[in-house]
Design a protein around this motif. Structure first.
Motif, PDB file in Angstrom:
ATOM      1  N   THR A 372      -5.060  14.697 -37.596  1.00  0.00           N
ATOM      2  CA  THR A 372      -4.206  14.504 -38.772  1.00  0.00           C
ATOM      3  C   THR A 372      -4.916  14.952 -40.038  1.00  0.00           C
ATOM      4  O   THR A 372      -4.307  15.554 -40.932  1.00  0.00           O
ATOM      5  CB  THR A 372      -3.790  13.029 -38.879  1.00  0.00           C
ATOM      6  OG1 THR A 372      -2.991  12.686 -37.740  1.00  0.00           O
ATOM      7  CG2 THR A 372      -2.984  12.776 -40.145  1.00  0.00           C
ATOM      8  N   VAL A 375      -4.568  18.840 -40.400  1.00  0.00           N
ATOM      9  CA  VAL A 375      -3.285  19.381 -40.885  1.00  0.00           C
ATOM     10  C   VAL A 375      -2.970  18.897 -42.296  1.00  0.00           C
ATOM     11  O   VAL A 375      -2.199  19.540 -43.011  1.00  0.00           O
ATOM     12  CB  VAL A 375      -2.142  19.032 -39.910  1.00  0.00           C
ATOM     13  CG1 VAL A 375      -2.349  19.737 -38.574  1.00  0.00           C
ATOM     14  CG2 VAL A 375      -2.002  17.531 -39.709  1.00  0.00           C
ATOM     15  N   ILE A 408       5.809  24.762 -46.756  1.00  0.00           N
ATOM     16  CA  ILE A 408       5.375  24.055 -45.556  1.00  0.00           C
ATOM     17  C   ILE A 408       6.340  22.916 -45.251  1.00  0.00           C
ATOM     18  O   ILE A 408       6.725  22.155 -46.135  1.00  0.00           O
ATOM     19  CB  ILE A 408       3.949  23.488 -45.744  1.00  0.00           C
ATOM     20  CG1 ILE A 408       2.959  24.610 -46.050  1.00  0.00           C
ATOM     21  CG2 ILE A 408       3.508  22.714 -44.504  1.00  0.00           C
ATOM     22  CD1 ILE A 408       1.562  24.118 -46.361  1.00  0.00           C
ATOM     23  N   VAL A 410       6.562  19.462 -43.231  1.00  0.00           N
ATOM     24  CA  VAL A 410       5.648  18.477 -42.643  1.00  0.00           C
ATOM     25  C   VAL A 410       6.454  17.355 -41.995  1.00  0.00           C
ATOM     26  O   VAL A 410       7.327  16.759 -42.626  1.00  0.00           O
ATOM     27  CB  VAL A 410       4.698  17.892 -43.705  1.00  0.00           C
ATOM     28  CG1 VAL A 410       3.776  16.862 -43.080  1.00  0.00           C
ATOM     29  CG2 VAL A 410       3.889  19.000 -44.371  1.00  0.00           C
ATOM     30  N   ILE A 490       4.578  21.836 -39.585  1.00  0.00           N
ATOM     31  CA  ILE A 490       3.536  20.973 -39.028  1.00  0.00           C
ATOM     32  C   ILE A 490       4.196  19.766 -38.377  1.00  0.00           C
ATOM     33  O   ILE A 490       4.897  19.003 -39.039  1.00  0.00           O
ATOM     34  CB  ILE A 490       2.556  20.504 -40.123  1.00  0.00           C
ATOM     35  CG1 ILE A 490       1.849  21.710 -40.747  1.00  0.00           C
ATOM     36  CG2 ILE A 490       1.545  19.531 -39.555  1.00  0.00           C
ATOM     37  CD1 ILE A 490       0.973  21.347 -41.936  1.00  0.00           C
ATOM     38  N   ASP A 492       3.081  16.538 -36.689  1.00  0.00           N
ATOM     39  CA  ASP A 492       1.907  15.690 -36.468  1.00  0.00           C
ATOM     40  C   ASP A 492       2.253  14.568 -35.492  1.00  0.00           C
ATOM     41  O   ASP A 492       2.691  13.481 -35.892  1.00  0.00           O
ATOM     42  CB  ASP A 492       1.419  15.122 -37.802  1.00  0.00           C
ATOM     43  CG  ASP A 492       0.119  14.341 -37.658  1.00  0.00           C
ATOM     44  OD1 ASP A 492      -0.431  14.310 -36.540  1.00  0.00           O
ATOM     45  OD2 ASP A 492      -0.342  13.768 -38.653  1.00  0.00           O
ATOM     46  N   VAL A 518       2.595  24.316 -36.032  1.00  0.00           N
ATOM     47  CA  VAL A 518       1.398  23.584 -35.628  1.00  0.00           C
ATOM     48  C   VAL A 518       1.850  22.280 -34.982  1.00  0.00           C
ATOM     49  O   VAL A 518       2.537  21.471 -35.622  1.00  0.00           O
ATOM     50  CB  VAL A 518       0.475  23.278 -36.828  1.00  0.00           C
ATOM     51  CG1 VAL A 518      -0.734  22.469 -36.377  1.00  0.00           C
ATOM     52  CG2 VAL A 518       0.036  24.562 -37.494  1.00  0.00           C
TER      53      VAL A 518
END
Length: 570
Positions: A372, A375, A408, A410, A490, A492, A518
């Motif tokens: 974590t 990222v 981005i 997230v 991303i 996560d 990711v």
């Protein structure tokens, strides 16, 4: 105090009118003893009933006028205090929104909420009382003293003797209390933190039968707060008895000296009544002034705590001047290390790798390996302690924060949704998203069944998404990020609550996206089909490659695979 004064500035008229009307009320009170003296010396002495009734009507008029002035002053004071505190609270909220992750970690959630609630409320009470009493009480005290000199200078010397003693007593108590109020607020932060953690983790507390332990810990924090409050309360409690004692001694001296002056024919009996009334006025106003001082002392202490937050520099838009663009990778880490503030050993060290545009990159590792943290450096939630993190060849420190995060998408570990509708939550990703864009994001995130079950995009979402399951919340948060059509997505550990079939469909849909993805996970099944897998171990890169390559070259990956072999094969 500059922030408080600037918040009061829009209410200049109210801040001026409130003390003004309080002064008019004070004038009414200062005239009353003179009228009473006339009633005693003229009306009662001569038995003139008409004179007495007339003067009583004058007293009623003074009372009505004083009440009207007091209510008007209270209205203006309340309007200014409430308005200023609302602006102060808004500034606090705006400032907290500008804080970096590091500042939020250092300040603490409980402390910030205390600033927003109890501290601002205390400042509001201080402003209200200050506007009503700061000028009124001293004016009444000194006005009553002057009126006493007008009535009889000899007896008025009693006032001159007692005022310095009263002032010294109040100042001494105030000086002792102000530092203690700061400690009280600090302990209040601790009590709030304990309460917040207990409520947030209520299920865990009950699951592990830790209610008694929590009660005991809360009791300890609460006792500390109570002890500090009792300590400051004991000191503050001295004020009123001390004030009354001094004024009582002054009253005895006044009656004694006054009686001698009446016997000598220098003054009349009504004058003694007026002088005693002025001394009583002084007593009342000094008690009010003492309460004002304590309230203002608390308010000043709280205001300083608020100023600490407002004077803190928020997260800068950029951390470095523009630099030359290097490479055309979707993102890259160049010898990156990172340590949390007061966190001891680095959470990441010497991380170097890159990803091509359109690739799916898996980040794998055990708990505490730094996944974590890694990222979080891409959107610059935390700045790298050393090395360079690049997005599209640009150092992320040179990209304005708004622009960087707009590029981005997230999806954090904890799926956070907000009270409202599915639509309002998805529009966080893109405020002007069309119906087609919303439906596309929902479809890719495998959340179409969730939307249908809630009656469409306008289905209600409870606070924190509590009317949804963990997997439903995760899919909607993925859809929210996809609405933005990000350059880099991303995830996560954001599919941990999904069943394997849904997770597989999600991975297949993400493969079709025109963006770099990711995927952070502890499960090999979630990353095994990625174009590149980065294996982290204790903050360092243990291996980089495809699933097959890592099975041959990376010991850490083989150990994880062995522990999950049954899951990975399935």
């Amino acid at each position: 105090m500059k922030h408080l004064f600037s918040c009061i500035r829009p209410y200049r008229a109210e801040a001026i009118l409130s003390p003004l009307f309080k002064l008019l009320e004070a004038c009414m009170e200062l005239l009353v003893p003179l009228v009473v003296a006339d009633i005693v010396d003229v009306g009662i002495a001569s038995g003139d009933a008409t004179y007495i009734v007339t003067r009583c009507l004058i007293l009623v008029a003074f009372g009505v006028a004083g009440l009207a002035f007091a209510l008007t002053a209270q209205f203006f004071a309340a309007k200014a205090a409430v308005g200023a505190s609302a602006q102060l609270r808004s500034r606090l909220f705006d400032k907290l929104q500008s804080f970096s992750y590091t500042q939020i970690d250092e300040t603490g959630t409980a402390t910030m909420i205390t600033r927003m609630t109890s501290d601002v409320n205390q400042v509001q009470a201080g402003v209200n009382m200050t506007l009503r009493l700061l000028l009124r009480s001293p004016i009444v005290v000194f006005g009553a003293t002057i009126m006493a000199f007008i009535v009889d200078p000899m007896v008025a010397l009693v006032f001159v003797a007692v005022l310095p003693l009263l002032t010294a007593a109040i100042v001494a108590v105030m000086a002792a209390c102000i530092p203690l109020y700061k400690r009280v607020q600090g302990h209040a932060d601790g009590v709030y933190l304990q309460t917040r953690e207990n409520l947030a983790g209520a299920r865990v507390v009950r699951a592990f039968c830790k209610e008694a332990d929590e009660v005991e810990e809360f009791g300890g924090r609460n006792k500390k707060l109570s002890r500090e409050q009792e300590k400051v309360g004991r000191i503050a409690a001295i004020t009123n008895p001390l004030t009354f004692a001094l004024v009582s001694v002054a009253a005895i001296a006044l009656v004694w000296v006054g009686s001698l002056r009446v016997d000598g024919g220098a003054i009349l009996q009504g004058d003694v009544v007026a002088l005693y009334s002025y001394l009583s006025l002084i007593l009342v106003e000094l008690v009010k002034l003492a309460n004002l001082i304590f309230t203002v002392s608390k308010a000043i202490s709280c205001e300083k705590r608020i100023e600490q937050v407002l004077n803190a520099e928020g997260e800068p838009s950029v951390l470095a001047p523009p630099a030359e663009k290097k490479g055309d990778a979707a993102f890259s880490f160049e010898n990156v290390s990172f340590a949390y503030a007061k966190g001891g050993a680095p959470a990441l060290h010497n991380v170097t790798f890159s990803a091509a545009r359109g690739e799916v990159v898996g980040v794998l590792g055990g708990t505490g390996s730094g996944k974590t943290t890694l990222v979080n450096l891409l959107p610059r939630f935390y700045p790298a302690s050393r090395g360079v993190v690049r997005l599209g060849g640009d150092d992320v420190n040179t990209i304005p924060a708004g622009e960087l995060r707009a590029r981005i998408g997230v999806v954090p570990q904890k799926a956070a949704l907000f009270r409202g509708t599915i639509r309002s939550n998805l529009l966080w990703g893109k405020a002007d998203a069309t119906e087609e864009e919303l439906e596309r994001a929902v479809r890719i995130a495998q959340a179409a069944d969730v939307v249908a079950a809630k009656g469409g995009l306008d289905g209600e979402i409870a606070q924190e998404g509590k009317n949804l399951s963990g997997g439903q919340r995760q899919r909607l948060t993925i859809a929210r990020a996809l609405v933005r059509d990000p350059e880099l997505l991303i995830l996560d550990d954001s599919s941990s609550a999904l069943d394997y079939a849904t997770d597989a469909r999600l991975r297949a849909a993400l493969k079709e996206l025109d963006c770099t993805v990711v995927v952070v996970s502890q499960r090999i099944a979630s990353v095994r089909h990625a174009d590149k897998i980065v294996v982290l171990d204790d903050g360092g890169v243990a291996g980089i490659g495809t699933h097959d390559e890592l099975l041959l070259s990376c010991r850490v990956y083989r150990e994880i695979f062995a522990s999950q072999e049954k899951e990975a094969v399935s």
